[in-house]
Write a protein that holds these residues in place. Structure first.
Motif, PDB file in Angstrom:
ATOM      1  N   SER A  21       1.179  -0.879  -0.335  1.00 47.21           N
ATOM      2  CA  SER A  21       0.138   0.331   0.064  1.00 47.21           C
ATOM      3  C   SER A  21       0.637   1.390   0.287  1.00 47.21           C
ATOM      4  O   SER A  21       2.261   0.981   0.863  1.00 47.21           O
ATOM      5  CB  SER A  21      -0.873   0.589   1.319  1.00 47.21           C
ATOM      6  N   CYS A  22       0.237   2.427  -0.685  1.00 49.44           N
ATOM      7  CA  CYS A  22       0.779   3.998  -1.098  1.00 49.44           C
ATOM      8  C   CYS A  22       0.063   4.427  -0.484  1.00 49.44           C
ATOM      9  O   CYS A  22      -1.050   5.057  -0.857  1.00 49.44           O
ATOM     10  CB  CYS A  22       1.977   3.436  -2.482  1.00 49.44           C
ATOM     11  N   GLU A  23       0.131   4.857   1.064  1.00 54.38           N
ATOM     12  CA  GLU A  23      -0.839   6.007   1.514  1.00 54.38           C
ATOM     13  C   GLU A  23      -0.311   6.901   1.415  1.00 54.38           C
ATOM     14  O   GLU A  23       0.892   7.822   2.105  1.00 54.38           O
ATOM     15  CB  GLU A  23      -1.697   5.844   2.614  1.00 54.38           C
ATOM     16  N   ALA A  24      -1.490   8.049   1.480  1.00 57.09           N
ATOM     17  CA  ALA A  24      -0.997  10.098   1.064  1.00 57.09           C
ATOM     18  C   ALA A  24      -0.867  10.152   2.678  1.00 57.09           C
ATOM     19  O   ALA A  24      -2.608  10.792   2.598  1.00 57.09           O
ATOM     20  CB  ALA A  24      -1.136  10.730   0.454  1.00 57.09           C
ATOM     21  N   SER A  25       0.027  10.171   3.144  1.00 59.74           N
ATOM     22  CA  SER A  25      -0.603  10.508   4.378  1.00 59.74           C
ATOM     23  C   SER A  25      -0.501  12.609   5.096  1.00 59.74           C
ATOM     24  O   SER A  25      -1.127  12.530   5.254  1.00 59.74           O
ATOM     25  CB  SER A  25       0.968  10.509   5.835  1.00 59.74           C
ATOM     26  N   VAL A  26       0.022  13.056   3.876  1.00 56.33           N
ATOM     27  CA  VAL A  26      -0.429  15.071   3.995  1.00 56.33           C
ATOM     28  C   VAL A  26      -0.230  14.478   2.107  1.00 56.33           C
ATOM     29  O   VAL A  26       0.088  14.723   1.465  1.00 56.33           O
ATOM     30  CB  VAL A  26       0.554  15.149   4.185  1.00 56.33           C
ATOM     31  N   GLY A  27      -1.406  15.479   1.871  1.00 63.19           N
ATOM     32  CA  GLY A  27      -2.109  15.834   0.712  1.00 63.19           C
ATOM     33  C   GLY A  27      -3.020  14.387   0.363  1.00 63.19           C
ATOM     34  O   GLY A  27      -3.528  13.719   0.772  1.00 63.19           O
ATOM     35  N   SER A  28      -3.617  15.101  -1.250  1.00 63.46           N
ATOM     36  CA  SER A  28      -4.555  14.453  -1.896  1.00 63.46           C
ATOM     37  C   SER A  28      -3.833  13.271  -3.331  1.00 63.46           C
ATOM     38  O   SER A  28      -3.372  14.012  -3.686  1.00 63.46           O
ATOM     39  CB  SER A  28      -5.687  14.700  -2.361  1.00 63.46           C
ATOM     40  N   LEU A  29      -4.283  12.026  -3.286  1.00 59.07           N
ATOM     41  CA  LEU A  29      -3.524  11.458  -4.614  1.00 59.07           C
ATOM     42  C   LEU A  29      -4.595  11.852  -5.790  1.00 59.07           C
ATOM     43  O   LEU A  29      -3.698  11.343  -7.042  1.00 59.07           O
ATOM     44  CB  LEU A  29      -3.065   9.888  -3.922  1.00 59.07           C
TER      45      LEU A  29
END
Length: 123
Positions: A21-29
């Protein structure tokens, strides 16, 4: 701007599966194409394994496309890499990266990188 956090790596036996998984902890993908790269021990980072565009069109290299698949869930702000039929040679640190322009992935000239997650394929 986004900050990326990979997860899902670990030790798996040959033939097994993992989902990274690759999650954006800040910002929107939502506004980014996202790709997965890997770097095996003692080797240089490879070219992008799989890429998914903002429109969810996908591309994977020929040598993994029968085993790996990339997908995205914008509601969860996450991109996934499903890896099946893992082989010892898949052992590497896997990185996700994001950029607003897909072309940057060809030369790994992308704006944002995660810190990586280690995948070890061994019996």
């Amino acid at each position: 701007q986004v900050q990326l956090v990979e997860s899902g790596g670990g030790l798996v036996q040959p033939g097994g599966s993992l989902r990274l998984s690759c999650e954006a902890s800040v910002g929107s993908l939502d506004h980014y194409a996202v790709g997965w790269f890997r770097q095996a021990p003692g080797k240089e980072r490879e070219q992008a394994l799989c890429i998914i565009g903002k429109d969810s069109l996908t591309f994977c290299q020929d040598y993994v496309k029968d085993r790996f698949a990339i997908s995205r869930d914008n509601a969860k702000n996450t991109v996934y890499l499903q890896m099946n039929g893992l082989k010892p040679e898949d052992t590497a640190i896997y990185y996700c990266a994001a950029d607003t322009v897909v072309a940057g992935f060809v030369s790994a000239d992308v704006d944002y990188w995660g810190n990586g997650t280690l995948v070890t394929v061994s019996s």
